[in-house]
Scaffold this active site. Structure first.
Site, PDB file in Angstrom:
ATOM      1  CE1 TYR C  52      -3.173  -2.659   0.036  1.00 17.14           C
ATOM      2  CE2 TYR C  52      -3.576  -2.323   2.276  1.00 17.14           C
ATOM      3  CZ  TYR C  52      -3.909  -3.137   1.177  1.00 17.14           C
ATOM      4  OH  TYR C  52      -5.125  -3.968   1.073  1.00 17.14           O
ATOM      5  CB  SER C 217     -13.686  -3.226  -2.037  1.00 17.57           C
ATOM      6  OG  SER C 217     -12.449  -2.679  -2.600  1.00 17.57           O
ATOM      7  N   PRO C 218     -15.903  -2.788   0.878  1.00 11.04           N
ATOM      8  CG  PRO C 218     -16.039  -2.237   2.936  1.00 11.04           C
ATOM      9  CD  PRO C 218     -15.131  -2.393   2.005  1.00 11.04           C
ATOM     10  N   GLY C 222     -17.636  -4.101  -8.582  1.00  8.25           N
ATOM     11  CA  GLY C 222     -16.665  -4.400  -9.612  1.00  8.25           C
ATOM     12  C   GLY C 222     -15.094  -4.319  -9.239  1.00  8.25           C
ATOM     13  CG  PHE C 228     -22.692  -0.261  -3.977  1.00  4.38           C
ATOM     14  CD1 PHE C 228     -21.386  -0.942  -3.391  1.00  4.38           C
ATOM     15  CD2 PHE C 228     -23.688  -0.074  -3.072  1.00  4.38           C
ATOM     16  CE1 PHE C 228     -21.543  -1.499  -2.146  1.00  4.38           C
ATOM     17  CE2 PHE C 228     -23.776  -0.668  -1.601  1.00  4.38           C
ATOM     18  CZ  PHE C 228     -22.673  -1.241  -1.260  1.00  4.38           C
TER      19      PHE C 228
END
Lengths: 308, 308, 308
Positions: C52, C217-218, C222, C228
Site C-alpha cells: 500500500y 471494498s465493502p 466491480g 455503489f
C-alpha cells in the site's frame, strides 16, 4: 534430463514423456528414429492409449523398437483405456477395462504396463466395478499402478473410495496457451471470465493427494486448434516473450514452452506428442531449465492472462 | 417398479416419486385417481412442500385419499420447508423449521414425516440452529430422517458438521434437457460453455457420502420453460433419438426419459410432477428399464452435449 | 461496536477493521484524525499491506499516531505480503516472506504483527517453504497468527497440510454489489449467469474450518469501479432499498451497507478503506445493527440478484 520418483510407486521417471498419439503416421524407420532420439535424450517414460490410431500406434511402437525384454525394462510404459472410440462413449465396466488391457499388452508386445490410466471420466462409472478391474489387473501382474486422465477431484475421490490401489497420476491438457488449471485459482471471486471455475482446483487437489500431473498438448492451444509456438497472429505477445527469454538461455522457443511447465513445483510431466526428432531434442533442453518466478509470470501474462 | 433401500435409513422406496406440486389444481376426485394410479403402479414415495399451492397441495392430498393410519403406513411421506414464499426469502431458523413441520403434519393429517428436506439453501443459515430443530423434530417423533434440496457440497458439509442426523437425500433439477450435474464433470478443463462449473460436483459428492439423489422436473428444460418431450422445434434431435429408442423397447417417450435417469448408477429417484395418470403409468415403464451405456450416451449427445 | 474472539487465537477484535490502503494520500494530521476517530469508535483492528503506497501507508500510520508501546498494545495489527508490485507477480518464497515482514515491522515501528496475511495466491507456491517462513516468523516473535487473502479452499488446504500454524483469516472482496461468494451457492445447478462458480464455496469452507472472513471494498462494485452507494444510475433499486431501510433504523446508507455484511452469521469483518472520518462513524453504526432476514434478502435482491 530431470527424473522424478512418482509418489507411492517405485518408478523413477523422466519429467518429459514421449507421447505416441501420432506414431501410426510414421514409417517404421521414422518411428524408430523418433523413439531412439527420445531414449538417447534420457526419456524413459512412454505414453500410449488403446484408441491412438485405433491401436496401430501401440503396434507401430513395439515393431519400431523390436520390443524385447531388454528394451522393455528400460522403459516406463503407460497406456489408457475407457473410451469406445467408434461409438464415442466411455465405458468403465470391468469387462471393458480388463479386455482393453489385454489388447494393449498384445499390441505393445509386453507382459505388463507400468501405469494404466482411465482415459476420460465415465458418468456411468460404478466404482466397485473399476475396483474389481484394478484388482484383477494388478493380481495378474498386468498393471503395476493406476491413474486417470481428465478427471476432477470428486471423480477421483469416488474411485479412490472403493479401491486400495492409489491413483498415482492425472493427465490433463496444460500449456502456456491453455491454463484453466491456473486461471480461476489466481483470480478467485472476480467478475472476469478468467475467474470462471472450469478446473475444480484439480492442480492443487493433485498436489494435496500426491497425484502426479501430466500435461498433454503442451505446445497447443484450444481444443486441438494447433500450436501457439510460431503462431504470431494469434499469440504475438506470447511468442515475443518466449523468444526473448529463449535468447537469454540460448535455447529454442520449444525449450522455454517446456520449461514453463516443468518449472511448476507440482513437478508436472510434459507429454511430447511431436513426430519431429529435433523438437524432442529442443524440448529436452527445457526439462531441467529453471525459469525465475519473474519469467514464469511474464510468460503467463504474455499469454493474455491477468495477474490481479 | 424398482425399490431402493435408502442408505442410513430403514426406508425401502420406489425409485419413482409422486410429486404433488400441482395437486391443488385438481378436483378431489381427480387427485384421488392420480394418487391411486401411482400406488397401483407401485409408487410408495410421495413428495410435498409446505409452499406447494400455499399448503393446499398437502391438504388436497390428505383429503383425496382420506388419510388414515392404514394408508399412511403404506407410504413414505416427504415434505420440504425453509422458503418464505410470500416475501420470497429463505429461513432456516429453528422456529421457522419447527413451526413449518407442525403445519405440514396438520395438512397431511399425519403424525410424522418420513423425510424432511430443507428446500433451498439459506445463506444466513446458522447450522447449530438447524441442528436444534432437527433434534426437536426427531425427538418428538415428527420427522424420521432429514435431507436437503438444491444444496451444494459445502452447504451440506456445514449442516452435517453440526448435526448427528445424517443428511440422506438431496433433490435437484435433473432431466435429459437439464444436466449441469453431468456436463462440467465430463468436460473438465476446456474452454467450452459445457465446462463451466455450475454444479460443484454435487452428484459425485452425494454418491461419495451416501446421499440419495432425487430429480425434480424430469421432463422439463430450463427454469420451468416447459417440457422437452414433444418439443421438436427446440429439441429435434433429442426427440428423434428418444422416439427411436422407445420403439426398440416398445415403450413411450416418457418411459425413455425416465429410464435415462434411473439408469444412472447413483440410483437417482425421479419426481413425477405430472397431473396426468397416463403419464404416471408411462413413466413407471422406465423405472426398471436398463438402457445400455451406448443408448444412455446417445441420448445425452442428442440433447446437445459434447462427449469430448 | 461488536467484538469477536477470533477462533484459534487469543485476539478479541472489533468486527470493523480500519483499512489503511489510502493513508499515504493524507497529511500526517489528517491521518491522525482518521485513526483517532476509528479508535474512539471502538475499532481496534488495523489492516495494512506492504504494497500500500509502496510502504508509505504503513510509515504514515506509525508516524501519525507516534507509535509507542502503549498505543501498540491497544491495537490488533495485520499486514500482508507476497506481491512483488513493481514487476507484478507473486512470491511466496521463504526469503521474500521473511524479508517482507522485516520491512513491515520497521515501517510500522513495532516488534510484531498480530496477523500476517499472504496477499494473493502464488501458483508457484511451495508449501514447505511457506511453512518454514511461518515457523521462523513465529519463533522469533515477529508474527503471532497467520492468514491469507483471496485464497480458495484448495489453496488453503495445500498450505495448511504443511504447516501447524492454523490459517485463521481470509480476506476477500465482498459487498452488497459484489457477492460471488453468495451467488452461485444460492443458485446451484441453473443455467443463469449467477450460477457460475467463481468462488469455490469459499465462504462455507471458511465457516467449516473456523477461518475468519474479512470483506475488502465493502462499499464498492466491480474491480475498483467505484462506490455503489449514491450511484443511482447503475444501482437505482439498491440505493432506494438501502435508503428505505436506513430510514427505518435512523442511520445512514453507509451503516446499512455495513450491517448487510455484519449480519451474516459467519461474522464477516468489514475492512473500511475510507479516508473520511465521518464515513467511519457512519459505518460503525452498522457494526451491531442486526438486520432482519427479510431485510437482508430484500437488499440482496435489490442489488440485482435472483433468489430462485
Amino acid at each position: 534430463m530431470k527424473y522424478i520418483r512418482l509418489k507411492h510407486t517405485e518408478l523413477d521417471v523422466s519429467n518429459l514423456i514421449m507421447g505416441n498419439m501420432r506414431l501410426a503416421q510414421l514409417s517404421l524407420r521414422e518411428a524408430e528414429t523418433l523413439i531412439r532420439t527420445a531414449m538417447d535424450e534420457g526419456i524413459n517414460f512412454f505414453d500410449h492409449a488403446d484408441i491412438y490410431g485405433q491401436g496401430r500406434c501401440e503396434e507401430r511402437f513395439a515393431e519400431a523398437i523390436q520390443m524385447n525384454q531388454g528394451i522393455r525394462e528400460k522403459m516406463i510404459l503407460q497406456s489408457k483405456c475407457g473410451i469406445r472410440s467408434k461409438e464415442n462413449y466411455y465405458d468403465f465396466s470391468k469387462e471393458h477395462i480388463v479386455g482393453s488391457v489385454d489388447g494393449i499388452l498384445q499390441r505393445l508386445k509386453t507382459d505388463y504396463l507400468d501405469i494404466l490410466l482411465l482415459h476420460r471420466p465415465d458418468p456411468l462409472v460404478e466404482p466397485t466395478k473399476v475396483a474389481e478391474a484394478f484388482d484383477a489387473l494388478h493380481r495378474s501382474g498386468k498393471v503395476r499402478y493406476f491413474g486417470v486422465s481428465n478427471h476432477n477431484p470428486a471423480q477421483i475421490e469416488l474411485l479412490q473410495k472403493f479401491t486400495p490401489h492409489k491413483i498415482v497420476a492425472n493427465q490433463i491438457q496444460f500449456s502456456l496457451a491453455h491454463t484453466p488449471a491456473i486461471d480461476s485459482g489466481i483470480a478467485l471471486n472476480m467478475g472476469i471470465d478468467q475467474s470462471i471455475n472450469r478446473d475444480s482446483s484439480i492442480l492443487d487437489y493433485c498436489r494435496l493427494h500426491d497425484i502426479s500431473m501430466q500435461a498433454w498438448s503442451p505446445f497447443q492451444h484450444g481444443s486441438f486448434e494447433g500450436p501457439f509456438l510460431g503462431n504470431t497472429e494469434k499469440f504475438p505477445e506470447l511468442n515475443k516473450t518466449i523468444r526473448s527469454i529463449a535468447e537469454t538461455y540460448s535455447v529454442t522457443d520449444t525449450a522455454i514452452a517446456t520449461a514453463w511447465i516443468t518449472r511448476h513445483p507440482a513437478n508436472i510431466h510434459v507429454v511430447l506428442g511431436t513426430t519431429n526428432p529435433q523438437r524432442i531434442k529442443d524440448a529436452c533442453k527445457g526439462s531441467d531449465l529453471s525459469l525465475t518466478r519473474e519469467e514464469w509470470y511474464r510468460l503467463y501474462k504474455a499469454a493474455g492472462n491477468i495477474v490481479p
